[in-house]
Scaffold this motif. Structure first.
Motif, PDB file in Angstrom:
ATOM      1  N   ASN A  55       5.636   4.748  18.836  1.00  0.00           N
ATOM      2  CA  ASN A  55       4.399   5.484  18.549  1.00  0.00           C
ATOM      3  C   ASN A  55       4.227   5.607  17.040  1.00  0.00           C
ATOM      4  OD1 ASN A  55       3.312   6.564  21.273  1.00  0.00           O
ATOM      5  ND2 ASN A  55       5.518   6.883  21.378  1.00  0.00           N
ATOM      6  N   ILE A  56       4.561   4.538  16.326  1.00  0.00           N
ATOM      7  CA  ILE A  56       4.625   4.560  14.862  1.00  0.00           C
ATOM      8  C   ILE A  56       3.288   4.926  14.216  1.00  0.00           C
ATOM      9  CG2 ILE A  56       4.196   2.078  14.499  1.00  0.00           C
ATOM     10  CD1 ILE A  56       6.779   4.282  12.642  1.00  0.00           C
ATOM     11  N   GLU A  57       2.182   4.499  14.803  1.00  0.00           N
ATOM     12  CA  GLU A  57       0.882   4.843  14.223  1.00  0.00           C
ATOM     13  C   GLU A  57       0.630   6.347  14.308  1.00  0.00           C
ATOM     14  OE1 GLU A  57      -0.777   2.892  12.328  1.00  0.00           O
ATOM     15  OE2 GLU A  57       0.332   1.079  12.842  1.00  0.00           O
ATOM     16  N   ASP A  58       1.007   6.978  15.428  1.00  0.00           N
ATOM     17  CA  ASP A  58       0.874   8.440  15.558  1.00  0.00           C
ATOM     18  C   ASP A  58       1.740   9.144  14.519  1.00  0.00           C
ATOM     19  OD1 ASP A  58      -0.879   8.145  17.698  1.00  0.00           O
ATOM     20  OD2 ASP A  58       0.703   8.362  19.204  1.00  0.00           O
ATOM     21  N   TYR A  59       2.958   8.628  14.316  1.00  0.00           N
ATOM     22  CA  TYR A  59       3.855   9.181  13.319  1.00  0.00           C
ATOM     23  C   TYR A  59       3.252   9.062  11.919  1.00  0.00           C
ATOM     24  CZ  TYR A  59       7.636   8.943   9.879  1.00  0.00           C
ATOM     25  OH  TYR A  59       8.397   9.093   8.750  1.00  0.00           O
ATOM     26  N   LYS A  60       2.738   7.890  11.588  1.00  0.00           N
ATOM     27  CA  LYS A  60       2.169   7.674  10.261  1.00  0.00           C
ATOM     28  C   LYS A  60       0.927   8.519  10.002  1.00  0.00           C
ATOM     29  CE  LYS A  60       3.585   3.048   8.972  1.00  0.00           C
ATOM     30  NZ  LYS A  60       3.106   1.687   8.719  1.00  0.00           N
ATOM     31  N   ASN A  61       0.231   8.908  11.070  1.00  0.00           N
ATOM     32  CA  ASN A  61      -0.974   9.726  10.921  1.00  0.00           C
ATOM     33  C   ASN A  61      -0.682  11.215  10.767  1.00  0.00           C
ATOM     34  OD1 ASN A  61      -2.819   7.594  10.984  1.00  0.00           O
ATOM     35  ND2 ASN A  61      -2.897   7.606  13.227  1.00  0.00           N
ATOM     36  N   HIS A  83       9.649  17.117  11.429  1.00  0.00           N
ATOM     37  CA  HIS A  83      10.258  15.931  10.808  1.00  0.00           C
ATOM     38  C   HIS A  83      11.737  15.787  11.158  1.00  0.00           C
ATOM     39  CE1 HIS A  83      12.540  17.681   7.379  1.00  0.00           C
ATOM     40  NE2 HIS A  83      11.633  18.633   7.443  1.00  0.00           N
ATOM     41  N   LYS A  84      12.441  16.886  11.414  1.00  0.00           N
ATOM     42  CA  LYS A  84      13.853  16.805  11.787  1.00  0.00           C
ATOM     43  C   LYS A  84      14.034  16.361  13.240  1.00  0.00           C
ATOM     44  CE  LYS A  84      15.823  20.032   8.498  1.00  0.00           C
ATOM     45  NZ  LYS A  84      16.689  21.193   8.310  1.00  0.00           N
ATOM     46  N   LEU A  85      12.978  16.483  14.041  1.00  0.00           N
ATOM     47  CA  LEU A  85      13.055  16.118  15.456  1.00  0.00           C
ATOM     48  C   LEU A  85      12.608  14.682  15.717  1.00  0.00           C
ATOM     49  CD1 LEU A  85      11.669  19.479  16.808  1.00  0.00           C
ATOM     50  CD2 LEU A  85      14.005  18.625  17.105  1.00  0.00           C
ATOM     51  N   LEU A  86      12.286  13.945  14.654  1.00  0.00           N
ATOM     52  CA  LEU A  86      11.915  12.547  14.802  1.00  0.00           C
ATOM     53  C   LEU A  86      13.148  11.665  14.919  1.00  0.00           C
ATOM     54  CD1 LEU A  86       8.924  12.446  12.326  1.00  0.00           C
ATOM     55  CD2 LEU A  86       8.905  12.804  14.802  1.00  0.00           C
ATOM     56  N   ASN A  87      14.297  12.254  14.692  1.00  0.00           N
ATOM     57  CA  ASN A  87      15.597  11.669  14.970  1.00  0.00           C
ATOM     58  C   ASN A  87      16.277  12.664  15.903  1.00  0.00           C
ATOM     59  OD1 ASN A  87      17.933  10.153  14.924  1.00  0.00           O
ATOM     60  ND2 ASN A  87      18.219  10.271  12.714  1.00  0.00           N
ATOM     61  N   THR A  88      17.384  12.329  16.492  1.00  0.00           N
ATOM     62  CA  THR A  88      18.083  13.281  17.352  1.00  0.00           C
ATOM     63  C   THR A  88      18.600  14.429  16.491  1.00  0.00           C
ATOM     64  OG1 THR A  88      18.714  11.454  18.779  1.00  0.00           O
ATOM     65  CG2 THR A  88      19.887  13.509  19.092  1.00  0.00           C
TER      66      THR A  88
END
Length: 153
Positions: A55-61, A83-88
């Motif tokens: 979902n990289i486009e959603d992340y970039k937006n 931002h800390k929850l975008l990784n485990t």
């Protein structure tokens, strides 16, 4: 992590036909692509969950304000910036692992949820992807509900 593939795309690297994008990797100087538009270029892919990568486009937006927004962990031990929850993320109090699911728009428990890279969706831990019919099916000990084949181990 070492880059595992290189592409030779002539159509811009913006679809899953691109070997790099299909493998959740950015294109690099060893790729023979032209007019590269791989959305993973310039992104630290090693620090993102498979759900975020797909979902990289959603992340970039996401704005900086949205990335700093605090979300309460389902364990209710603490609030954590998105931002800390975008990784485990390991809860500092209970130690449980959590991550943000773009598919479900919520924080999910790592031991109960996974992201199917083939289907492109987050799934319950009791589901598995059947390589025969190419669909996710329910029941880790049950045969596929679509083609009746047993799960391969």
């Amino acid at each position: 992590m070492l880059k595992t593939v290189h592409c030779n795309c002539k159509t811009g690297c913006s679809s899953k036909r691109c070997k790099c994008l299909k493998n959740n990797e950015a294109c690099d100087e060893k790729c023979g692509c032209s007019d590269c538009k791989n959305p993973l270029n310039g992104v630290d892919v090693e620090n993102l969950t498979p759900c975020t990568l797909q979902n990289i486009e959603d992340y970039k937006n996401l704005s900086e304000e949205e990335l700093q927004e605090k979300l309460e962990l389902p364990c209710e031990c603490e609030e954590v910036p998105l931002h800390k929850l975008l990784n485990t993320y390991a809860c500092s109090k209970c130690g449980e692992l959590w991550w943000y699911s773009f598919c479900w728009d919520e924080v999910v428990q790592d031991s109960c949820t996974w992201h199917c890279n083939v289907c492109g969706e987050c799934k319950d831990w009791r589901e598995w992807h059947c390589p025969h019919c190419n669909r996710c099916t329910y029941g880790v000990t049950l045969p596929c509900e679509y083609c009746d084949r047993p799960r391969e181990r």
